[in-house]
Each structure stands twice: as C-alpha cells, then as structure tokens.
Design an enzyme around this catalytic site. Structure first.
Site, short mmCIF file in Angstrom:
data_model
loop_
_atom_site.label_atom_id
_atom_site.label_comp_id
_atom_site.label_asym_id
_atom_site.label_seq_id
_atom_site.Cartn_x
_atom_site.Cartn_y
_atom_site.Cartn_z
N GLY A 91 41.21 39.93 52.21
CA GLY A 91 41.95 40.40 53.39
C GLY A 91 41.03 41.04 54.40
O GLY A 91 39.79 41.03 54.25
N PHE A 92 41.62 41.62 55.40
CA PHE A 92 40.87 42.23 56.50
C PHE A 92 40.00 43.40 55.99
O PHE A 92 38.77 43.32 56.01
CB PHE A 92 41.89 42.66 57.57
CG PHE A 92 41.41 43.68 58.54
CD1 PHE A 92 40.24 43.48 59.27
CD2 PHE A 92 42.13 44.86 58.75
CE1 PHE A 92 39.80 44.44 60.17
CE2 PHE A 92 41.70 45.82 59.65
CZ PHE A 92 40.53 45.61 60.36
N GLY B 60 45.65 36.91 52.55
CA GLY B 60 44.22 36.91 52.84
C GLY B 60 43.69 35.50 53.07
O GLY B 60 44.44 34.52 53.02
N LYS C 141 41.35 53.20 33.32
CA LYS C 141 41.35 54.09 32.14
C LYS C 141 40.50 53.48 31.02
O LYS C 141 39.65 54.16 30.46
CB LYS C 141 42.80 54.31 31.70
CG LYS C 141 42.97 55.27 30.55
CD LYS C 141 44.40 55.74 30.55
CE LYS C 141 45.10 55.76 29.26
NZ LYS C 141 45.31 54.71 28.39
N ASN D 233 44.93 37.18 45.45
CA ASN D 233 45.77 36.00 45.19
C ASN D 233 45.98 35.19 46.49
O ASN D 233 46.74 34.22 46.48
CB ASN D 233 47.11 36.39 44.57
CG ASN D 233 48.01 37.13 45.54
OD1 ASN D 233 47.56 37.55 46.61
ND2 ASN D 233 49.27 37.31 45.19
N TYR E 114 57.61 48.73 51.71
CA TYR E 114 56.18 49.06 51.83
C TYR E 114 55.98 50.56 51.61
O TYR E 114 55.18 50.98 50.79
CB TYR E 114 55.71 48.63 53.20
CG TYR E 114 54.24 48.85 53.50
CD1 TYR E 114 53.25 48.11 52.83
CD2 TYR E 114 53.83 49.75 54.48
CE1 TYR E 114 51.90 48.29 53.13
CE2 TYR E 114 52.49 49.94 54.79
CZ TYR E 114 51.53 49.20 54.11
OH TYR E 114 50.19 49.38 54.42
N ASN F 211 48.70 48.36 36.69
CA ASN F 211 47.70 47.55 35.99
C ASN F 211 46.28 48.05 36.27
O ASN F 211 45.44 48.13 35.36
CB ASN F 211 47.78 46.08 36.42
CG ASN F 211 49.00 45.39 35.85
OD1 ASN F 211 49.55 45.83 34.83
ND2 ASN F 211 49.45 44.32 36.49
P1 NAD Z 1 45.47 42.10 54.53
O1 NAD Z 1 46.80 41.45 54.44
O2 NAD Z 1 44.46 41.52 55.44
O3 NAD Z 1 44.80 42.20 53.09
C1 NAD Z 1 45.54 42.38 51.92
C2 NAD Z 1 44.96 41.47 50.84
O4 NAD Z 1 45.64 41.71 49.60
C3 NAD Z 1 45.14 39.99 51.17
O5 NAD Z 1 43.91 39.32 51.03
C4 NAD Z 1 46.16 39.51 50.15
O6 NAD Z 1 46.02 38.16 49.83
C5 NAD Z 1 45.88 40.46 48.98
N1 NAD Z 1 47.01 40.61 48.04
C6 NAD Z 1 48.29 40.93 48.34
N2 NAD Z 1 49.04 40.96 47.22
C7 NAD Z 1 48.19 40.68 46.18
C8 NAD Z 1 48.36 40.55 44.77
N3 NAD Z 1 49.56 40.74 44.19
N4 NAD Z 1 47.28 40.27 44.02
C9 NAD Z 1 46.05 40.08 44.58
N5 NAD Z 1 45.85 40.16 45.92
C10 NAD Z 1 46.90 40.46 46.70
O7 NAD Z 1 45.73 43.64 54.90
P2 NAD Z 1 44.70 44.82 55.26
O8 NAD Z 1 45.00 45.30 56.60
O9 NAD Z 1 43.34 44.41 54.93
O10 NAD Z 1 45.19 45.94 54.25
C11 NAD Z 1 44.50 46.19 53.03
C12 NAD Z 1 45.06 47.44 52.36
O11 NAD Z 1 44.92 48.57 53.22
C13 NAD Z 1 46.54 47.34 52.00
O12 NAD Z 1 46.76 47.97 50.75
C14 NAD Z 1 47.22 48.12 53.11
O13 NAD Z 1 48.44 48.69 52.69
C15 NAD Z 1 46.18 49.19 53.40
N6 NAD Z 1 46.32 49.71 54.78
C16 NAD Z 1 45.84 48.99 55.84
C17 NAD Z 1 46.01 49.50 57.12
C18 NAD Z 1 45.47 48.79 58.34
O14 NAD Z 1 45.65 49.30 59.45
N7 NAD Z 1 44.79 47.67 58.22
C19 NAD Z 1 46.68 50.72 57.32
C20 NAD Z 1 47.17 51.38 56.21
C21 NAD Z 1 46.97 50.88 54.94
#
Ligand code: NAD
Ligand code: UDP
Length: 331
Positions: A14-15, A40, A109, A36, A149, A103
């Site tokens: 992801g990002f 992403g 742990k 998964n 969320y 998990n």
């Molecule tokens: P994103 O959607 O680009 O990245 C999330 C990644 O998680 C993706 O690659 C997706 O395929 C993967 N994913 C989702 N469910 C999954 C699963 N069950 N098993 C394996 N992989 C899984 O989003 P992001 O902006 O990069 O956010 C990443 C994290 O940061 C998240 O937990 C998000 O809640 C948190 N976050 C981001 C921001 C933001 O501004 N970007 C703000 C607050 C929190």
C-alpha cells in the site's frame, strides 16, 4: 557475526507500507513484506524484489500468520484506509483491524518481537476537542458507515494495550493524521488523489458539503520519520503523528486549482455522513518524546505529489475502480 534486524511489514504494497519498506531497507533491515493486495499494488514495491534482504508474502493477515525464523519488529499497516474503500469492504475492514491485529500480536508474542500498530486520527471521530490531544477519548458513531473503520481501529488499540499489560509485550501505537504523497492510488477517493485526478482529467473539483470542514495534511516522508522514531523509542502509549497545518477543504481545492493550473471550477456535493468537521493533531508528545516535527511544507509536498500523479500512464487517470471487491466480501 553481525545479524540484520528483521522486520515484518503488513500492508506493505500500500501507500504507507511501501514507503516504510523503503525506509527500513535503507536502514539496513531484512524486510518481510506482507499484503493480500486488496487495496494495494505490487508496483509500489516491485523495485525491492531484486534485493536479498527483501521478501514478499501474498497473505491475508486475518488468517493465521507465520513467518519462519526470528523476528525483531512488526509494523501492522494492513487495512483499507480511504472512506470509499472501507465502505465497499466493511467486513474485511473490521476483520483486518480485529482478527488481523490479534494474529499479529500473537506472532509478536511467540517471536518476542516489538510491534507497532497503525491507528488513526479517525479514532477521535468527529472531534469535540480541537486540536486533538492523545488524552481525548473521541466522538465516534459506532453504527454509522465510518464505524467499521473507526471501531476496528479503537479495538486494535485496546487489544494492543491488553497484550502490553497482560503479556508484557513491547507495543507502540501511532495515531496517523491525513498523510499524502506519491503512490497513493489515484482512484481511492481520498481528497488529494480525487482533486488532482479531476484537475488532470479536466473535470470540476468536487468539494463535499460547503467545504468549511478542515484537515491537516502530512507529507509521507515526515510521517515515515515519525513512525520510525516511535518504533525505536521506549514509549508505549499512543502518539499523534501528523502535520498541524490546518486548512479548510474549500481553500485546499483553490490551492489545487492554482497548483495544477486547471481552469476547472470548484463544485459542491453533499457531505458524506459523519464526515469530521475539523481535524488537527496536537503534536506536543511527538515533539517532546521523539524530538519529531514535520519538515515538509504543504506547497513542497503537494508539488512532489502532483509530479508523481502527472507521471502516471494516462489510462490510470480513467480507471474507475481498483478491483472488484465482491470476492473479498465473501471471505
Ligand atoms: P493503502 O490502502 O494504500 O494500504 C493498505 C494496504 O493493506 C494495502 O496494500 C492492502 O492491500 C493491505 N491490506 C488490507 N487488508 C489486508 C489483509 N487482510 N491482509 C493483508 N494485507 C491487507 O492505505 P494506506 O494509506 O497506506 O494506509 C496504511 C495504514 O495506515 C492503514 O492501517 C491505515 O488505517 C493507516 N492510516 C493511514 C492514514 C493515511 O492518511 N494514509 C491515516 C491514518 C491511518
Ligand atoms: N472530500 C471532498 N471531495 C472529494 C473527496 C473528499 O471534499 O472528492 C472531503 C471529505 O468529505 C473530507 C475531506 O475531503 O471532508 C478529506 O477526505 P478524505 O477522504 O481524504 O479523508 P478523511 O475524511 O478520512 O479525512
């Protein structure tokens, strides 16, 4: 013999996850990336595949997670993150925050690893305290559309603290405020890709509501630096990491019009339910404990982000959907 530190990063394609992979590779770690690919894209990390200290596991973390050998650190970043994404995959969003976190805590742990979990400003809901300090408990609608969320992330924090207190696990909690930069998905619906995509396609910019709601945008390099410092610190309570420079969405749309030189108009659409009216991190703790504060101005960060989106192949601009989420909602 010198042994590399080993880190598992979930949500690695992801990002944010992909930028974290880059950072830990740069710091000389052995990085195990797990994703998964639900929201992403492998293209975000494909440049790392040739490295000997990088591996990728295509795995859903809501299922039992294991990696062979020792593990020093875990960064749990897997979760849909944009309101559009998590409204389309609400059950998966709840599962990755709840079952996925469980998990990974279990894995931490058995491996005796330190784990940092990605929480969010969204746990403050539509905040009644401004700016938001870590002591504020929040104002969340549990049963609204964003509840899937927000509540998953609140549960994530609770179970993490339970493992910390009950099992003595080394845990870290980062509350991330709106972060942006290259590798955001153009069609993920978040405001920055949405506005830039509209400008590049020559469409009007869609402001939701009257645009008086505020956000405070943090450039990805600053966010990654804050996360890196928090992981290596000895502080186990939540820390806000974000840029306190606040702006209304209406003014932000005008900034994008100037940045992109588009002659499109700003138009107004209904405000989504429970859209927070204001958001600004209080970063006193991050400054005091981590010696961290953001360095990249919005002008500089947005320029880099715009250059990135402009460099994408043109057909990316017109892709409406990332993928068909139907199959994921069945599992
Ligand atoms: P994103 O959607 O680009 O990245 C999330 C990644 O998680 C993706 O690659 C997706 O395929 C993967 N994913 C989702 N469910 C999954 C699963 N069950 N098993 C394996 N992989 C899984 O989003 P992001 O902006 O990069 O956010 C990443 C994290 O940061 C998240 O937990 C998000 O809640 C948190 N976050 C981001 C921001 C933001 O501004 N970007 C703000 C607050 C929190
Ligand atoms: N927003 C908007 N137009 C869009 C997309 C989003 O006006 O095309 C608004 C949205 O209603 C919210 C703000 O921009 O008030 C930030 O939205 P985003 O989805 O990026 O993040 P979040 O609401 O989670 O902070």
């Amino acid at each position: 013999m010198y042994e590399m530190k080993k880190i598992l990063i979930t949500g690695a394609a992801g990002f944010l996850g992909s930028h974290l992979c880059d950072r830990f590779i740069k710091e000389g770690y052995y990085v195990i990336a797990m994703d998964n690919l639900i929201t992403g894209d492998l293209r975000n990390i494909e440049h790392l595949f040739k490295l000997e200290n990088f591996e990728f596991y295509h795995h859903d973390v809501t299922k039992f997670v294991n990696v062979p050998g020792k593990l020093d650190y875990i960064l749990h970043f897997a979760s849909p993150a944009s309101p559009i994404d998590y409204l389309k995959i609400p059950i998966q969003t709840l599962k990755v925050g709840a079952l996925g976190t469980h998990n990974l805590l279990g894995l931490a742990k058995v491996k005796n690893a330190r784990i940092l979990i990605a929480s969010t400003s969204e746990i403050y809901g539509d905040p009644l305290v401004h700016p938001q300090t870590e002591e504020y408990y929040g104002n969340v609608n549990t049963i609204g559309p964003r509840g899937v969320y927000d509540e998953a992330k609140r549960f994530m924090e609770s179970i993490t603290m339970a493992y910390n207190r009950f099992h003595g696990l080394e845990t870290r909690i980062v509350r991330i405020f709106n972060t942006y930069g290259p590798r955001m998905r153009l069609n993920d619906g978040r405001v920055i890709p949405a506005f830039i995509g509209q400008a590049l396609r020559g469409e009007d910019l869609t402001v939701f509501g009257d645009g008086s709601q505020t956000r405070s945008f943090c450039y990805v390099d600053d966010e990654v630096e804050g996360i890196y410092r928090l992981l290596l610190s000895d502080y186990d309570m939540p820390v806000n990491i974000g840029n306190p420079h606040e702006i209304t969405i209406k003014d932000f749309a005008e900034e994008i019009v100037k940045l992109t030189g588009t002659d499109q108009k700003v138009i107004y659409k209904p405000l989504p339910q429970d859209d927070p009216m204001q958001r600004q991190p209080d970063i006193t703790k991050a400054k005091e404990i981590l010696g961290w504060e953001p360095k990249v101005s919005r002008a500089e960060g947005m320029k880099k982000t715009y250059e990135y989106f402009k460099s994408l192949p043109e057909d990316e601009l017109y892709k409406k959907e990332h993928k068909d989420f139907k199959d994921y909602n069945r599992i």
